[in-house]
Design a protein around this motif. Structure first.
Motif, short mmCIF file in Angstrom:
data_model
loop_
_atom_site.label_atom_id
_atom_site.label_comp_id
_atom_site.label_asym_id
_atom_site.label_seq_id
_atom_site.Cartn_x
_atom_site.Cartn_y
_atom_site.Cartn_z
N LYS A 26 -5.32 -17.15 1.93
CA LYS A 26 -4.67 -17.41 0.65
C LYS A 26 -3.62 -16.36 0.30
O LYS A 26 -2.89 -16.51 -0.69
CB LYS A 26 -5.71 -17.51 -0.47
CG LYS A 26 -6.47 -16.24 -0.78
CD LYS A 26 -7.46 -16.51 -1.93
CE LYS A 26 -8.27 -15.28 -2.28
NZ LYS A 26 -9.21 -15.54 -3.40
N TYR A 27 -3.53 -15.31 1.12
CA TYR A 27 -2.56 -14.24 0.86
C TYR A 27 -1.39 -14.23 1.84
O TYR A 27 -0.29 -13.82 1.48
CB TYR A 27 -3.26 -12.88 0.90
CG TYR A 27 -4.32 -12.71 -0.16
CD1 TYR A 27 -3.98 -12.47 -1.49
CD2 TYR A 27 -5.68 -12.80 0.16
CE1 TYR A 27 -4.95 -12.31 -2.47
CE2 TYR A 27 -6.66 -12.63 -0.80
CZ TYR A 27 -6.30 -12.40 -2.12
OH TYR A 27 -7.26 -12.25 -3.09
N PHE A 28 -1.62 -14.67 3.08
CA PHE A 28 -0.58 -14.60 4.10
C PHE A 28 -0.44 -15.94 4.82
O PHE A 28 -1.43 -16.46 5.34
CB PHE A 28 -0.92 -13.51 5.13
CG PHE A 28 -1.18 -12.15 4.53
CD1 PHE A 28 -0.16 -11.45 3.89
CD2 PHE A 28 -2.44 -11.58 4.59
CE1 PHE A 28 -0.40 -10.21 3.32
CE2 PHE A 28 -2.69 -10.34 4.03
CZ PHE A 28 -1.67 -9.65 3.39
N ASP A 29 0.78 -16.49 4.81
CA ASP A 29 0.99 -17.77 5.50
C ASP A 29 0.96 -17.56 7.02
O ASP A 29 0.97 -16.42 7.50
CB ASP A 29 2.29 -18.44 5.05
CG ASP A 29 3.52 -17.62 5.40
OD1 ASP A 29 3.62 -17.10 6.53
OD2 ASP A 29 4.42 -17.50 4.54
N ALA A 30 0.95 -18.65 7.75
CA ALA A 30 0.75 -18.58 9.20
C ALA A 30 1.82 -17.79 9.93
O ALA A 30 1.57 -17.24 11.01
CB ALA A 30 0.67 -20.00 9.77
N ALA A 31 3.02 -17.71 9.38
CA ALA A 31 4.12 -17.02 10.04
C ALA A 31 4.23 -15.54 9.63
O ALA A 31 5.09 -14.82 10.14
CB ALA A 31 5.44 -17.72 9.73
N HIS A 32 3.37 -15.10 8.76
CA HIS A 32 3.47 -13.72 8.26
C HIS A 32 3.12 -12.73 9.38
O HIS A 32 2.21 -12.98 10.19
CB HIS A 32 2.50 -13.52 7.09
CG HIS A 32 2.79 -12.30 6.28
ND1 HIS A 32 2.44 -11.02 6.69
CD2 HIS A 32 3.40 -12.14 5.06
CE1 HIS A 32 2.82 -10.14 5.78
NE2 HIS A 32 3.41 -10.79 4.78
N PRO A 33 3.83 -11.59 9.46
CA PRO A 33 3.56 -10.59 10.51
C PRO A 33 2.14 -10.03 10.47
O PRO A 33 1.68 -9.44 11.45
CB PRO A 33 4.61 -9.51 10.25
CG PRO A 33 5.11 -9.73 8.87
CD PRO A 33 5.01 -11.20 8.64
N PHE A 34 1.44 -10.21 9.35
CA PHE A 34 0.05 -9.75 9.28
C PHE A 34 -0.78 -10.35 10.41
O PHE A 34 -1.63 -9.68 11.00
CB PHE A 34 -0.56 -10.14 7.92
CG PHE A 34 -2.07 -10.02 7.90
CD1 PHE A 34 -2.68 -8.78 7.72
CD2 PHE A 34 -2.88 -11.14 8.06
CE1 PHE A 34 -4.06 -8.67 7.71
CE2 PHE A 34 -4.27 -11.04 8.05
CZ PHE A 34 -4.86 -9.80 7.86
N TRP A 35 -0.51 -11.63 10.71
CA TRP A 35 -1.38 -12.32 11.68
C TRP A 35 -1.18 -11.82 13.11
O TRP A 35 -2.09 -11.90 13.92
CB TRP A 35 -1.15 -13.84 11.59
CG TRP A 35 -1.67 -14.37 10.29
CD1 TRP A 35 -0.94 -14.85 9.24
CD2 TRP A 35 -3.04 -14.43 9.89
NE1 TRP A 35 -1.76 -15.21 8.21
CE2 TRP A 35 -3.05 -14.97 8.57
CE3 TRP A 35 -4.25 -14.09 10.49
CZ2 TRP A 35 -4.25 -15.17 7.86
CZ3 TRP A 35 -5.44 -14.28 9.77
CH2 TRP A 35 -5.42 -14.82 8.49
N GLU A 36 -0.02 -11.29 13.43
CA GLU A 36 0.16 -10.70 14.75
C GLU A 36 -0.67 -9.43 14.89
O GLU A 36 -1.28 -9.18 15.94
CB GLU A 36 1.64 -10.39 15.01
CG GLU A 36 1.92 -9.78 16.39
CD GLU A 36 1.34 -10.58 17.54
OE1 GLU A 36 0.86 -9.95 18.51
OE2 GLU A 36 1.35 -11.83 17.49
N ILE A 37 -0.70 -8.62 13.83
CA ILE A 37 -1.55 -7.43 13.84
C ILE A 37 -3.02 -7.84 13.91
O ILE A 37 -3.81 -7.22 14.63
CB ILE A 37 -1.27 -6.56 12.60
CG1 ILE A 37 0.15 -6.00 12.66
CG2 ILE A 37 -2.30 -5.44 12.47
CD1 ILE A 37 0.54 -5.20 11.43
#
Length: 327
Positions: A138-149
């Motif tokens: 709910k905070y970061f969409d699928a393309a957000h760089p958070f998900w790579e980390i």
């Protein structure tokens, strides 16, 4: 004063009432969700969570002063990123991280042979992993760089756990590339709070400190858990070093004679090195934490060192040649 009481007393400033509430609420939330979603499994898992804690209160498990500060790191970072950190987000970060920890702990207990009921509640990994990851959706969409980390840290940590289990010795290189990396998951909540508070440019210094602290924490675990590791036949960096230095004596004898003091000296040196990474963080919380760990380390050095000295004295008496009177 007992050792446990001493550790409890010195750790009081570390866990303020606000943080304790976050941890307690996360554990209560997990138990409530489990009982709602999977009541039969939930009852068993809630019992397991309580069993891990020294007080049967699940939240107290995460408030032990010698535990790696997995929950504290993002809390400290958020307090430097914003004058008023996003409270709702931090509530969710703590909830997510506790779920992630239980996921790893359940599997670790099985791999390390510490398991009691873990095999029976293994399906709980589905719950823990889902809640750990889904909280961030709910905070970061699928393309957000958070998900790579997230992927990088989560997968490298899992790979390291598997690699370590297959090692029969852990030298310096293996310790750096494998054992320390097991705690790579600590990067995930740190990345979350950094991106949430628009402080992505400061994430690197926090990640560097977290990795160095993970290294120190693993060294500490190796030293103070050496006897249990030896009994269970578990490979560790400290025991690998013991096998290199022990000569004709047993591992136990080497540890008592010099190994423990070597380990303490290394921990003290590495703790000093950690302090050099603190200034860019601008966190008094981290300074207080390192001061606390120094106090705990010195206390353990004194108590355990004194016990080992008694064993040395006894050994020197029993091994001394018997004197014979002259005829």
């Amino acid at each position: 004063m007992s050792q446990n009481k001493s550790l409890e007393d010195v750790s009081q400033p570390l866990y303020d009432a606000q943080f304790r509430k976050l941890v307690n609420d996360a554990c209560v939330r997990i138990q409530a969700e489990l009982m709602h979603r999977a009541p039969f499994l939930g009852e068993q898992v809630c019992g397991w969570m309580s069993h891990l804690s020294p007080t049967s209160d699940a939240s107290e498990y995460f408030l032990q002063p010698r535990m790696f500060p997995l929950l504290l790191l993002p809390w400290w970072a958020a307090r430097t990123f914003a004058a008023e950190p996003d409270r709702e987000f931090l509530v969710d970060v703590v909830y997510s991280t506790v779920n992630g920890y239980y996921y790893i702990r359940l599997l670790d207990n099985l791999i390390d042979g510490h398991g009691t009921v873990e095999l029976k509640i293994l399906p709980a990994t589905a719950f823990f992993h889902t809640e750990f990851q889904a909280t961030y959706h709910k905070y970061f969409d699928a393309a957000h760089p958070f998900w790579e980390i997230f992927r990088s840290a989560w997968f490298s940590g899992s790979d390291a756990v598997t690699r370590e289990f297959n090692l029969d010795r852990i030298g310096e290189a293996e310790f750096e590339r494998v054992t320390v990396v097991k705690l790579a998951g600590a990067r995930i909540p740190l990345a979350g709070v950094a991106f949430r508070h628009d402080a992505g440019e400061r994430l690197q210094c926090w990640e560097k400190f977290a990795l160095a602290l993970a290294r120190w924490s693993q060294m500490e675990d190796d030293l103070f858990d050496w006897h249990d590791d030896l009994r269970r036949g578990k490979t560790s960096h400290f025991l690998t070093e013991a096998s290199r230095h022990q000569g004709l004596e047993t591992v136990e004898a080497w540890v008592i004679r010099e190994g423990f003091q070597r380990g303490i000296a290394t921990l003290q040196h590495e703790l000093d090195a950690l302090r050099h990474l603190v200034p860019p963080l601008n966190s008094q919380d981290v300074v207080r934490y390192l001061d606390l760990r120094q106090t705990i380390l010195e206390g353990l050095k004194t108590r355990i060192g004194a016990a080992f000295q008694i064993l040395k004295d006894v050994a020197s008496i029993t091994e001394a040649p018997t004197a014979h009177a002259s005829d």
